[in-house]
Design a protein around this motif. Structure first.
Motif, mmCIF file in Angstrom:
data_model
loop_
_atom_site.group_PDB
_atom_site.id
_atom_site.type_symbol
_atom_site.label_atom_id
_atom_site.label_comp_id
_atom_site.label_asym_id
_atom_site.label_seq_id
_atom_site.Cartn_x
_atom_site.Cartn_y
_atom_site.Cartn_z
ATOM 1 N N TYR A 93 34.471 30.896 -100.965
ATOM 2 C CA TYR A 93 34.177 30.250 -99.229
ATOM 3 C C TYR A 93 35.212 29.295 -99.902
ATOM 4 O O TYR A 93 35.756 29.041 -100.403
ATOM 5 C CB TYR A 93 33.418 29.539 -99.182
ATOM 6 C CG TYR A 93 32.447 28.923 -100.213
ATOM 7 C CD1 TYR A 93 32.711 27.429 -99.777
ATOM 8 C CD2 TYR A 93 31.034 29.201 -100.529
ATOM 9 C CE1 TYR A 93 31.438 26.322 -100.592
ATOM 10 C CE2 TYR A 93 30.645 28.373 -101.636
ATOM 11 C CZ TYR A 93 30.859 26.852 -101.389
ATOM 12 O OH TYR A 93 30.703 26.035 -102.107
ATOM 13 N N TYR A 95 36.742 25.082 -98.293
ATOM 14 C CA TYR A 95 36.052 24.169 -97.620
ATOM 15 C C TYR A 95 36.721 23.017 -98.315
ATOM 16 O O TYR A 95 37.376 22.696 -99.246
ATOM 17 C CB TYR A 95 34.630 23.952 -97.887
ATOM 18 C CG TYR A 95 34.174 22.933 -98.769
ATOM 19 C CD1 TYR A 95 34.012 21.563 -99.208
ATOM 20 C CD2 TYR A 95 34.069 23.218 -100.969
ATOM 21 C CE1 TYR A 95 33.801 21.204 -100.136
ATOM 22 C CE2 TYR A 95 34.093 22.832 -101.944
ATOM 23 C CZ TYR A 95 33.908 21.431 -101.875
ATOM 24 O OH TYR A 95 33.757 20.779 -102.727
ATOM 25 N N ALA A 159 28.601 27.531 -92.353
ATOM 26 C CA ALA A 159 29.733 26.370 -91.675
ATOM 27 C C ALA A 159 28.511 25.447 -91.021
ATOM 28 O O ALA A 159 28.541 23.893 -91.307
ATOM 29 C CB ALA A 159 30.697 27.024 -91.151
ATOM 30 N N ASP A 163 27.898 21.653 -92.303
ATOM 31 C CA ASP A 163 28.719 20.184 -91.098
ATOM 32 C C ASP A 163 28.268 19.022 -90.894
ATOM 33 O O ASP A 163 28.951 18.067 -91.307
ATOM 34 C CB ASP A 163 29.247 21.418 -89.947
ATOM 35 C CG ASP A 163 30.098 20.205 -89.194
ATOM 36 O OD1 ASP A 163 31.705 20.189 -89.872
ATOM 37 O OD2 ASP A 163 29.791 19.719 -88.155
ATOM 38 N N VAL A 169 33.194 23.868 -93.761
ATOM 39 C CA VAL A 169 34.179 25.682 -94.667
ATOM 40 C C VAL A 169 34.932 26.497 -93.221
ATOM 41 O O VAL A 169 34.137 25.716 -91.890
ATOM 42 C CB VAL A 169 32.432 25.436 -94.467
ATOM 43 C CG1 VAL A 169 33.059 27.749 -95.064
ATOM 44 C CG2 VAL A 169 31.554 25.248 -95.254
#
Length: 275
Positions: A93, A95, A159, A163, A169
């Motif tokens: 991922y 971010y 995400a 968050d 993300v």
């Protein structure tokens, strides 16, 4: 003279201390990062430092957080599918940290380096999300057409999960699932059955299409015959209507002129020429 020497030495020492202190007070925040300053005297400073050189207290500590995208690989996450199969997944991922929330992150985790946050907090949230999402799919779904959907759902939930603390993300990629030998054998068997079923389904579809083609062809031939019969009937009707008594008499006269009279006496036919 001695007093002058001592004074010079003192000035030199003071200058050296000043230079060392100045160097110790300078800190650089790398490109793409923000810095959060912690002072033993005043605690955490609310204003984050941008990239570049900054003056801070000699005892102050600066923690940097990335505001540009970082890609993290998470290996061998063990999850279970809806039908109870255990598999290992590799995910990656990307971010970054919301600069406006960097101070809140420091307040929550302290001076923990970002690499440790990735291996600790972030990976735990990712594993939690992945287990929840994968548990909604059967094994073959994860191996097949639903893999993309599962990856998108993992990104969406992951995400949303992180968050609120300031981790943004932007992308999640689901790697190929890895199963143990027994589960892989079961997968292979299911794939084989699925392929055979697909083949049979295709054959049935082809047979259906062929039957429809033959039906259309038969209908076309029947329609053609009907059209031909109708045309022939109309033609016969037209000819029948065109044969009048006058036409028959005319045809009889033409035949007598050409062939003479034809009379029948008993079983014998006698042609009498009257020309």
């Amino acid at each position: 003279m001695k007093k002058g020497l001592v004074g010079g030495i003192a000035i030199g020492v003071l200058l050296l201390v000043g230079v060392v202190g100045l160097m110790m007070s300078l800190t650089k925040v790398d490109n793409g990062n923000v810095g959060i300053v912690y002072s033993p005297n005043g605690g955490i400073k609310e204003e984050a430092l941008g990239q570049g050189w900054h003056m801070v207290g000699i005892l102050d500590k600066v923690n940097e957080y990335p505001t540009k995208l970082r890609t993290v690989d998470a290996k061998n996450l063990t999850v279970s599918t809806k039908d109870g199969k255990n598999i290992n997944l590799d995910l990656s991922y990307s971010y970054k940290i919301d600069a406006a929330k960097a101070t809140d992150i420091y307040k929550t985790f302290g001076s923990v380096p970002v690499e440790e946050l990735e291996k600790g907090y972030m990976e735990r949230r990712l594993l939690e999300t992945t287990r929840r999402v994968v548990s909604k799919y059967n094994l073959l779904d994860i191996y097949g057409e639903d893999a993309t959907e599962a990856s998108m759902n993992i990104q969406k939930d992951f995400a949303k999960n992180v968050d609120k603390l300031g981790f943004i993300v932007s992308d999640t990629t689901l790697g190929a699932p890895k199963a143990d030998a027994k589960t892989q054998a079961a997968i292979d068997d299911r794939v084989k059955v699925s392929q055979e079923n697909s083949k049979k389904k295709l054959e049935l579809e082809n047979d259906k299409i062929d039957a429809q083609r033959k039906e259309v062809q038969a209908q076309g031939e029947a329609t053609k015959r009907q059209i031909e019969a109708t045309a022939e009937a109309k033609a016969n009707e037209t000819v029948s209507k065109s044969i009048t008594s006058e036409l028959l008499k005319k045809m009889e006269m033409e035949a007598r002129i050409k062939h003479g009279w034809i009379t029948t006496q008993g079983a014998n036919t006698v042609v009498t020429d009257t020309k």
